[in-house]
Write a protein that holds these residues in place. Structure first.
Motif, PDB file in Angstrom:
ATOM      1  N   GLU A   1       0.835  -1.210   0.000  1.00  9.99           N
ATOM      2  CA  GLU A   1       0.000   0.000   0.000  1.00  9.99           C
ATOM      3  C   GLU A   1       0.864   1.252   0.000  1.00  9.99           C
ATOM      4  N   THR A   2       2.071   1.165  -0.555  1.00  8.64           N
ATOM      5  CA  THR A   2       2.948   2.327  -0.582  1.00  8.64           C
ATOM      6  C   THR A   2       2.505   3.322  -1.647  1.00  8.64           C
ATOM      7  N   TYR A   3       3.257   4.417  -1.779  1.00  7.77           N
ATOM      8  CA  TYR A   3       2.921   5.450  -2.768  1.00  7.77           C
ATOM      9  C   TYR A   3       3.080   4.898  -4.188  1.00  7.77           C
ATOM     10  N   PRO A   4       2.194   5.264  -5.101  1.00  2.50           N
ATOM     11  CA  PRO A   4       2.311   4.777  -6.488  1.00  2.50           C
ATOM     12  C   PRO A   4       3.666   5.086  -7.111  1.00  2.50           C
ATOM     13  N   SER A   5       4.231   6.256  -6.810  1.00  4.48           N
ATOM     14  CA  SER A   5       5.524   6.619  -7.402  1.00  4.48           C
ATOM     15  C   SER A   5       6.625   5.660  -6.962  1.00  4.48           C
ATOM     16  N   ILE A   6       6.595   5.241  -5.710  1.00  2.73           N
ATOM     17  CA  ILE A   6       7.595   4.283  -5.217  1.00  2.73           C
ATOM     18  C   ILE A   6       7.367   2.920  -5.842  1.00  2.73           C
ATOM     19  N   ARG A   7       6.128   2.523  -5.920  1.00  2.00           N
ATOM     20  CA  ARG A   7       5.815   1.227  -6.534  1.00  2.00           C
ATOM     21  C   ARG A   7       6.270   1.191  -7.996  1.00  2.00           C
ATOM     22  N   ASN A   8       5.974   2.250  -8.741  1.00  2.00           N
ATOM     23  CA  ASN A   8       6.296   2.264 -10.166  1.00  2.00           C
ATOM     24  C   ASN A   8       7.803   2.316 -10.419  1.00  2.00           C
ATOM     25  N   SER A   9       8.503   3.193  -9.685  1.00  2.00           N
ATOM     26  CA  SER A   9       9.951   3.312  -9.921  1.00  2.00           C
ATOM     27  C   SER A   9      10.697   2.071  -9.441  1.00  2.00           C
ATOM     28  N   SER A  10      10.201   1.426  -8.394  1.00  2.00           N
ATOM     29  CA  SER A  10      10.842   0.198  -7.912  1.00  2.00           C
ATOM     30  C   SER A  10      10.698  -0.926  -8.928  1.00  2.00           C
ATOM     31  N   ARG A  11       9.537  -1.022  -9.544  1.00  2.00           N
ATOM     32  CA  ARG A  11       9.332  -2.027 -10.589  1.00  2.00           C
ATOM     33  C   ARG A  11      10.240  -1.743 -11.788  1.00  2.00           C
ATOM     34  N   LYS A  12      10.356  -0.469 -12.155  1.00  2.00           N
ATOM     35  CA  LYS A  12      11.221  -0.100 -13.271  1.00  2.00           C
ATOM     36  C   LYS A  12      12.680  -0.458 -12.957  1.00  2.00           C
ATOM     37  N   PHE A  13      13.076  -0.214 -11.726  1.00  4.37           N
ATOM     38  CA  PHE A  13      14.438  -0.539 -11.284  1.00  4.37           C
ATOM     39  C   PHE A  13      14.661  -2.053 -11.326  1.00  4.37           C
ATOM     40  N   GLN A  14      13.670  -2.807 -10.872  1.00  3.24           N
ATOM     41  CA  GLN A  14      13.744  -4.266 -10.917  1.00  3.24           C
ATOM     42  C   GLN A  14      13.941  -4.751 -12.354  1.00  3.24           C
ATOM     43  N   LEU A  15      13.155  -4.224 -13.281  1.00  2.56           N
ATOM     44  CA  LEU A  15      13.247  -4.643 -14.678  1.00  2.56           C
ATOM     45  C   LEU A  15      14.591  -4.275 -15.292  1.00  2.56           C
ATOM     46  N   LYS A  16      15.119  -3.093 -14.946  1.00  2.00           N
ATOM     47  CA  LYS A  16      16.409  -2.668 -15.487  1.00  2.00           C
ATOM     48  C   LYS A  16      17.513  -3.607 -15.006  1.00  2.00           C
ATOM     49  N   LEU A  17      17.515  -3.941 -13.724  1.00  2.00           N
ATOM     50  CA  LEU A  17      18.518  -4.865 -13.205  1.00  2.00           C
ATOM     51  C   LEU A  17      18.381  -6.249 -13.840  1.00  2.00           C
ATOM     52  N   THR A  18      17.160  -6.683 -14.030  1.00  2.00           N
ATOM     53  CA  THR A  18      16.917  -7.987 -14.645  1.00  2.00           C
ATOM     54  C   THR A  18      17.432  -8.015 -16.077  1.00  2.00           C
ATOM     55  N   ASP A  19      17.196  -6.955 -16.826  1.00  2.67           N
ATOM     56  CA  ASP A  19      17.684  -6.865 -18.200  1.00  2.67           C
ATOM     57  C   ASP A  19      19.212  -6.897 -18.255  1.00  2.67           C
ATOM     58  N   LEU A  20      19.848  -6.418 -17.193  1.00  2.78           N
ATOM     59  CA  LEU A  20      21.306  -6.412 -17.124  1.00  2.78           C
ATOM     60  C   LEU A  20      21.879  -7.743 -16.642  1.00  2.78           C
ATOM     61  N   GLY A  21      21.001  -8.691 -16.364  1.00  3.03           N
ATOM     62  CA  GLY A  21      21.456  -9.976 -15.843  1.00  3.03           C
ATOM     63  C   GLY A  21      21.735  -9.963 -14.355  1.00  3.03           C
ATOM     64  N   ARG A  22      21.203  -8.952 -13.648  1.00  3.09           N
ATOM     65  CA  ARG A  22      21.391  -8.810 -12.198  1.00  3.09           C
ATOM     66  C   ARG A  22      20.037  -8.726 -11.497  1.00  3.09           C
ATOM     67  N   PRO A  23      19.144  -9.691 -11.701  1.00  7.05           N
ATOM     68  CA  PRO A  23      17.804  -9.574 -11.108  1.00  7.05           C
ATOM     69  C   PRO A  23      17.870  -9.474  -9.590  1.00  7.05           C
ATOM     70  N   PRO A  24      17.201  -8.499  -9.022  1.00  3.70           N
ATOM     71  CA  PRO A  24      17.209  -8.365  -7.563  1.00  3.70           C
ATOM     72  C   PRO A  24      16.205  -9.311  -6.920  1.00  3.70           C
ATOM     73  N   GLN A  25      16.379  -9.550  -5.652  1.00  2.00           N
ATOM     74  CA  GLN A  25      15.303 -10.188  -4.892  1.00  2.00           C
ATOM     75  C   GLN A  25      14.272  -9.100  -4.614  1.00  2.00           C
ATOM     76  N   PHE A  26      13.056  -9.304  -5.058  1.00  2.69           N
ATOM     77  CA  PHE A  26      12.035  -8.252  -5.004  1.00  2.69           C
ATOM     78  C   PHE A  26      10.811  -8.797  -4.278  1.00  2.69           C
ATOM     79  N   THR A  27      10.416  -8.112  -3.188  1.00  2.00           N
ATOM     80  CA  THR A  27       9.320  -8.596  -2.355  1.00  2.00           C
ATOM     81  C   THR A  27       8.337  -7.465  -2.079  1.00  2.00           C
TER      82      THR A  27
END
Length: 293
Positions: A236-262
């Protein structure tokens, strides 16, 4: 008389939970030793701030056969507030679990802008690499953790090696990072859009220069060599945090460095850090896995 007695009993009922909290904090403090208000910037430095250039070290009292892992915690507060003294419970909890914790202050807006805050945090990390052996910590196992704006700074430190090369370190000393409901991962996008009420307030710490927004956003600095990330966000966090965190997750994944995301269901932004009062919290559990691997 009965009415008087009933009112006399009320403060006792209110005092009991407070006494239990104090007793719990004391019991938690016993296994740790706090060294308070250490200056990580020399007083002779032109930028020195006698309040903000300070950190506290929390070390386990028990002597170990080998040095303990180290976690530097960076507080949040919208880049204009917050203090290390509010987060002593995090230092205590980490020390009790076999970690040398460093909880820092850094300069805030409007006195400075985010680039200077990031430089302060880098200097605190460098101080840690140089001195943490004195407290039983291993500078080769140095990790970062932060909440909100502090987590955004953590991500930037882990991703942008220039923050350390500018200060004379050949390599980034950070071995991994835990982000707790991070803010500021992509301020270029956020401040370009200004789509939420009150967004203009962040032009004070970030300036009105788009090139600065991008330069201090971790999203634009991560590479295939970036250290591992563990990311928690509130359901239930702020939409801006949710959206940018997902974008960050995808960027790391594309780089072959997928984060643990919970995603923690039902959690809002502030409870994401308040939950760290309890040492068995899932965030600590995953942090310990990260630092002990």
């Amino acid at each position: 008389m009965r009415v008087s007695c009933r009112w006399l009993a009320l403060p006792t009922l209110l005092l009991l939970p407070l006494l239990l909290l104090v007793a719990n904090e004391y019991a938690t403090a016993r296994p740790s030793h706090r060294t308070q208000d250490i200056a990580y910037v020399p007083a002779t430095d032109p930028a020195y701030d006698a309040e903000r250039h300070l950190l506290d070290v929390y070390a386990p009292r028990h002597k170990a056969a080998k040095p303990y892992p180290v976690v530097v915690f960076i507080h949040g507060g919208s880049w204009n507030s917050g203090n290390k003294n509010f987060y002593s419970f995090i230092g205590r909890r980490l020390a009790k679990q076999g970690v040398v914790a460093v909880v820092i202050n850094y300069r805030l807006s409007p006195k400075v802008e985010v680039p200077a805050m990031a430089d302060d945090c880098a200097r605190a990390v460098i101080w840690t690499t140089e001195h943490i052996r004195e407290y039983g910590g291993d500078p080769q196992r140095l990790f970062l953790m932060g909440h909100s704006a502090g987590a955004g700074l953590v991500a930037l430190l882990a991703a942008d090696n220039r923050l350390f090369t500018r200060r004379g370190l050949a390599t980034n000393p950070i071995r991994g990072a835990l982000l707790d409901d991070p803010a500021g991962l992509d301020m270029f996008d956020y401040l370009t859009k200004l789509e939420y009420p009150g967004d203009a307030q962040y032009l004070i710490p970030y300036s009105k220069q788009p090139e600065v927004w991008k330069d201090v956003s971790a999203l634009y600095h991560v590479t295939a060599a970036t250290p591992p990330f563990v990311i928690f966000i509130g359901g239930e966090t702020y939409p801006s945090i949710r959206n940018s965190s997902r974008k960050f997750q995808l960027k790391l994944t594309d780089l072959g460095r997928p984060p643990q995301f919970t995603v923690l269901p039902g959690k809002k932004h502030v409870p994401m850090v308040l939950q760290l009062y309890w040492k068995n919290n899932v965030v600590y559990q995953e942090l310990l896995k990260l630092v002990n691997q």
